[in-house]
Design an enzyme around this catalytic site. Structure first.
Site, PDB file in Angstrom:
ATOM      1  N   HIS A 180      -4.662  -9.527  14.316  1.00 53.18           N
ATOM      2  CA  HIS A 180      -4.722  -8.282  13.548  1.00 53.18           C
ATOM      3  C   HIS A 180      -5.588  -8.509  12.317  1.00 53.18           C
ATOM      4  O   HIS A 180      -5.371  -9.460  11.562  1.00 53.18           O
ATOM      5  CB  HIS A 180      -3.295  -7.881  13.161  1.00 53.18           C
ATOM      6  CG  HIS A 180      -3.188  -6.600  12.400  1.00 53.18           C
ATOM      7  ND1 HIS A 180      -4.148  -5.616  12.409  1.00 53.18           N
ATOM      8  CD2 HIS A 180      -2.193  -6.125  11.591  1.00 53.18           C
ATOM      9  CE1 HIS A 180      -3.767  -4.611  11.658  1.00 53.18           C
ATOM     10  NE2 HIS A 180      -2.596  -4.896  11.133  1.00 53.18           N
ATOM     11  N   HIS A 200       5.501 -10.357  10.156  1.00 52.85           N
ATOM     12  CA  HIS A 200       6.319 -10.127   8.954  1.00 52.85           C
ATOM     13  C   HIS A 200       7.780 -10.320   9.313  1.00 52.85           C
ATOM     14  O   HIS A 200       8.229  -9.850  10.374  1.00 52.85           O
ATOM     15  CB  HIS A 200       6.169  -8.696   8.429  1.00 52.85           C
ATOM     16  CG  HIS A 200       4.790  -8.325   7.979  1.00 52.85           C
ATOM     17  ND1 HIS A 200       4.205  -8.829   6.847  1.00 52.85           N
ATOM     18  CD2 HIS A 200       3.887  -7.469   8.512  1.00 52.85           C
ATOM     19  CE1 HIS A 200       3.006  -8.308   6.703  1.00 52.85           C
ATOM     20  NE2 HIS A 200       2.775  -7.479   7.705  1.00 52.85           N
ATOM     21  N   TYR A 246      10.328  -0.261   8.294  1.00 51.66           N
ATOM     22  CA  TYR A 246       8.967  -0.677   8.667  1.00 51.66           C
ATOM     23  C   TYR A 246       8.413   0.276   9.730  1.00 51.66           C
ATOM     24  O   TYR A 246       7.260   0.730   9.654  1.00 51.66           O
ATOM     25  CB  TYR A 246       8.968  -2.121   9.185  1.00 51.66           C
ATOM     26  CG  TYR A 246       7.581  -2.696   9.288  1.00 51.66           C
ATOM     27  CD1 TYR A 246       6.999  -3.356   8.215  1.00 51.66           C
ATOM     28  CD2 TYR A 246       6.828  -2.535  10.453  1.00 51.66           C
ATOM     29  CE1 TYR A 246       5.721  -3.855   8.291  1.00 51.66           C
ATOM     30  CE2 TYR A 246       5.546  -3.031  10.534  1.00 51.66           C
ATOM     31  CZ  TYR A 246       4.995  -3.690   9.454  1.00 51.66           C
ATOM     32  OH  TYR A 246       3.705  -4.174   9.539  1.00 51.66           O
ATOM     33  N   ASP A 249       2.112  -7.023  13.708  1.00 52.86           N
ATOM     34  CA  ASP A 249       3.038  -6.164  12.959  1.00 52.86           C
ATOM     35  C   ASP A 249       4.195  -5.630  13.821  1.00 52.86           C
ATOM     36  O   ASP A 249       5.226  -5.204  13.282  1.00 52.86           O
ATOM     37  CB  ASP A 249       2.289  -4.966  12.367  1.00 52.86           C
ATOM     38  CG  ASP A 249       1.419  -5.345  11.181  1.00 52.86           C
ATOM     39  OD1 ASP A 249       1.696  -6.365  10.532  1.00 52.86           O
ATOM     40  OD2 ASP A 249       0.462  -4.608  10.902  1.00 52.86           O
ATOM     41  N   ASP A 295      -3.565  -8.620   5.110  1.00 54.53           N
ATOM     42  CA  ASP A 295      -2.382  -9.458   4.897  1.00 54.53           C
ATOM     43  C   ASP A 295      -2.307 -10.559   5.947  1.00 54.53           C
ATOM     44  O   ASP A 295      -1.546 -11.519   5.797  1.00 54.53           O
ATOM     45  CB  ASP A 295      -1.082  -8.639   4.865  1.00 54.53           C
ATOM     46  CG  ASP A 295      -0.962  -7.616   5.971  1.00 54.53           C
ATOM     47  OD1 ASP A 295      -1.990  -7.200   6.528  1.00 54.53           O
ATOM     48  OD2 ASP A 295       0.174  -7.221   6.276  1.00 54.53           O
ATOM     49  N   HIS A 320      -0.937  -1.275  14.815  1.00 51.29           N
ATOM     50  CA  HIS A 320      -1.175   0.061  14.288  1.00 51.29           C
ATOM     51  C   HIS A 320      -2.625   0.248  13.829  1.00 51.29           C
ATOM     52  O   HIS A 320      -2.945   1.246  13.181  1.00 51.29           O
ATOM     53  CB  HIS A 320      -0.209   0.333  13.103  1.00 51.29           C
ATOM     54  CG  HIS A 320      -0.497  -0.535  11.889  1.00 51.29           C
ATOM     55  ND1 HIS A 320      -0.848   0.050  10.685  1.00 51.29           N
ATOM     56  CD2 HIS A 320      -0.558  -1.860  11.685  1.00 51.29           C
ATOM     57  CE1 HIS A 320      -1.058  -0.921   9.781  1.00 51.29           C
ATOM     58  NE2 HIS A 320      -0.884  -2.074  10.378  1.00 51.29           N
ATOM     59  N   GLU A 363      -5.941  -6.668   9.560  1.00 44.93           N
ATOM     60  CA  GLU A 363      -5.553  -6.203   8.226  1.00 44.93           C
ATOM     61  C   GLU A 363      -5.447  -7.415   7.294  1.00 44.93           C
ATOM     62  O   GLU A 363      -5.063  -8.513   7.700  1.00 44.93           O
ATOM     63  CB  GLU A 363      -4.243  -5.399   8.270  1.00 44.93           C
ATOM     64  CG  GLU A 363      -4.034  -4.623   6.971  1.00 44.93           C
ATOM     65  CD  GLU A 363      -2.984  -3.520   7.047  1.00 44.93           C
ATOM     66  OE1 GLU A 363      -2.313  -3.364   8.084  1.00 44.93           O
ATOM     67  OE2 GLU A 363      -2.841  -2.799   6.024  1.00 44.93           O
ATOM     68  N   HIS A 395       0.809  -1.226   0.000  1.00 46.53           N
ATOM     69  CA  HIS A 395       0.000   0.000   0.000  1.00 46.53           C
ATOM     70  C   HIS A 395       0.846   1.283   0.000  1.00 46.53           C
ATOM     71  O   HIS A 395       0.730   2.153   0.848  1.00 46.53           O
ATOM     72  CB  HIS A 395      -1.103   0.008   1.067  1.00 46.53           C
ATOM     73  CG  HIS A 395      -0.728  -0.205   2.500  1.00 46.53           C
ATOM     74  ND1 HIS A 395       0.236   0.527   3.128  1.00 46.53           N
ATOM     75  CD2 HIS A 395      -1.240  -1.044   3.429  1.00 46.53           C
ATOM     76  CE1 HIS A 395       0.296   0.131   4.385  1.00 46.53           C
ATOM     77  NE2 HIS A 395      -0.561  -0.818   4.592  1.00 46.53           N
TER      78      HIS A 395
HETATM   79 FE1  FEO Z   1      -1.117  -4.153   9.602  1.00 45.12          FE
HETATM   80 FE2  FEO Z   1       0.821  -6.615   8.363  1.00 45.12          FE
HETATM   81  O1  FEO Z   1      -0.772  -5.674   8.602  1.00 45.12           O
END
Ligand code: FEO
Length: 398
Positions: A82, A228, A195, A167, A86, A148, A84, A28
């Site tokens: 989380h 990640h 990051y 994250d 991903d 986040h 999100e 993104h």
């Molecule tokens: Fe906030 Fe890796 O997604």
């Protein structure tokens, strides 16, 4: 079971069952030159638990890694740390295959997952500080709101001392190596900082609160497993990443000036180069970041620990270059602090760009030093000397 993809043990009872996205270059708007991983984890207790999932197109890879150690239908619980996409993109498919007894998320997580994936998902909420015993596995949930997203939480697995940190403490880095101690520290340093600058920076006060709170929770953290990048599995590695975060939240500065600019026919570029020499003459490390050569995400990484931010643009159609509008909007959202700076640029006739940049810098709470600088058409030698003096003046202003 024969599979192409295999799970990797990260502690006595925990396996990494995520996916490696070698070719992702745009997260993104964040340029991810080294790709990324989406980390899902499997706790192999009496009642197996899946922690997070992966981006939807990597569902098969995750399932094959799970199948390499267990029949997926033996999974009894899923925890979504989380929402999100991903990490939740494969959740619906995973639920369909696994048919878990329960799927846990924070209260805000349930709202976000329902909005994104559909209201028919059956989800159970866990509260901040709540502990659950699932089979012979003890989990503790720690809400990390706005780290986040509003839904974000950490899950701590007591028996193995694993903190699943979504994250937090992560990075975009695709690699076969699953552990930070197998990867060059300069690469880790760069990718963790990048990051942080691009995802975590505006929530630094939240991170500070979390770092203050973690010791009070009396967790025996032996492994930090983010969503990640590599896992931090050794005492010195866990200390390294916690210490780095403690330093990043303070946004400590070095004697560095960042000049970001774009140019139409080379005039703003000439100005930027002369200004950079002036700054260097008074002891500043200077980075010139032309926007046709640098992505916004690399710029915010450099701005994060800089003292000075100078922004230059020619005027085009009574405004700034579109590339400048992009970067200024991105920087404003990420809220870097402690900067002083100014605007500069070239123009043909109307010349609004510099005042527009000044306004953006003020909105970013950059302390403006002296007056902005703009010259018409091509700067003369005398005007370039003024650019040099402008750099000296900004550099000497404390
Ligand atoms: Fe906030 Fe890796 O997604």
């Amino acid at each position: 079971m024969d599979t192409s993809f295999h799970a990797v043990a990260i502690s006595k009872n925990v396996y990494w069952v995520g996916a490696i996205d070698w070719n992702m270059r745009n997260f993104h708007g964040y340029a991810t030159q080294r790709g990324s991983t989406y980390n899902a984890y499997l706790i192999l207790g009496k009642e197996p638990i899946l922690i997070d999932t992966v981006k939807e197109q990597f569902f098969e890879e995750m399932m094959q890694r799970i199948e390499s150690v267990i029949d997926p239908q033996k999974i009894e619980y899923i925890v979504s740390n989380h929402a999100e996409m991903d990490h939740s993109g494969s959740l619906v498919k995973a639920i369909a295959v696994v048919k878990p007894k329960k799927v846990y998320a924070s209260t805000m997580g349930i709202k976000a997952l329902n909005k994104q994936l559909g209201n028919d998902l059956k989800l159970d909420s866990v509260k901040n500080g709540e502990s659950l015993t699932l089979g012979n596995v003890n989990l503790k949930f720690i809400e990390t709101r706005m780290l986040h997203w509003p839904d974000s939480m950490f899950t701590y697995y007591e028996e193995d001392g694993v903190l699943f940190s979504q994250d937090g403490f992560g990075m975009h880095l695709a690699s076969m190596q699953r552990f930070s101690d197998e990867i060059d520290k300069t690469v880790l340093m760069h990718e963790v900082r990048k990051y942080y600058a691009n995802i975590i920076l505006p929530y630094s006060s939240v991170v500070q609160g979390l770092l203050n709170n973690l010791p009070k929770l009396d967790l025996k953290i032996r492994v930090i497993a983010p969503d990640h990048g590599p896992v931090w599995r050794k005492e010195e590695e866990v200390k390294w990443i916690l210490d780095l975060y403690s330093s990043l939240v303070k946004q400590e500065k070095v004697k560095k000036a960042i000049i970001i600019y774009d140019t139409m026919w080379g005039s703003t570029d000439k100005m930027a180069r002369a200004i950079s020499d002036g700054l260097y003459s008074v002891g500043y490390d200077v980075k010139l970041m032309a926007l046709d050569a640098n992505n916004r995400s690399d710029i915010v990484l450099e701005v994060m620990d800089a003292e000075i931010l100078l922004v230059g643009s020619p005027t085009i159609n009574n405004g700034v270059f579109p590339s400048l509008a992009d970067v200024l909007s991105y920087l404003k959202g990420l809220k870097p602090i402690g900067l002083r700076g100014q605007a500069f640029g070239s123009f043909g006739w109307s010349g609004e760009a510099v005042s527009i940049i000044k306004q953006s810098l003020e909105e970013m709470k950059v302390e403006l030093v002296g007056e902005s600088l703009r010259f018409q058409y091509v700067p003369t030698e005398e005007e370039l000397t003024q650019c040099y003096a402008f750099g000296v003046k900004v550099g000497e202003s404390i």
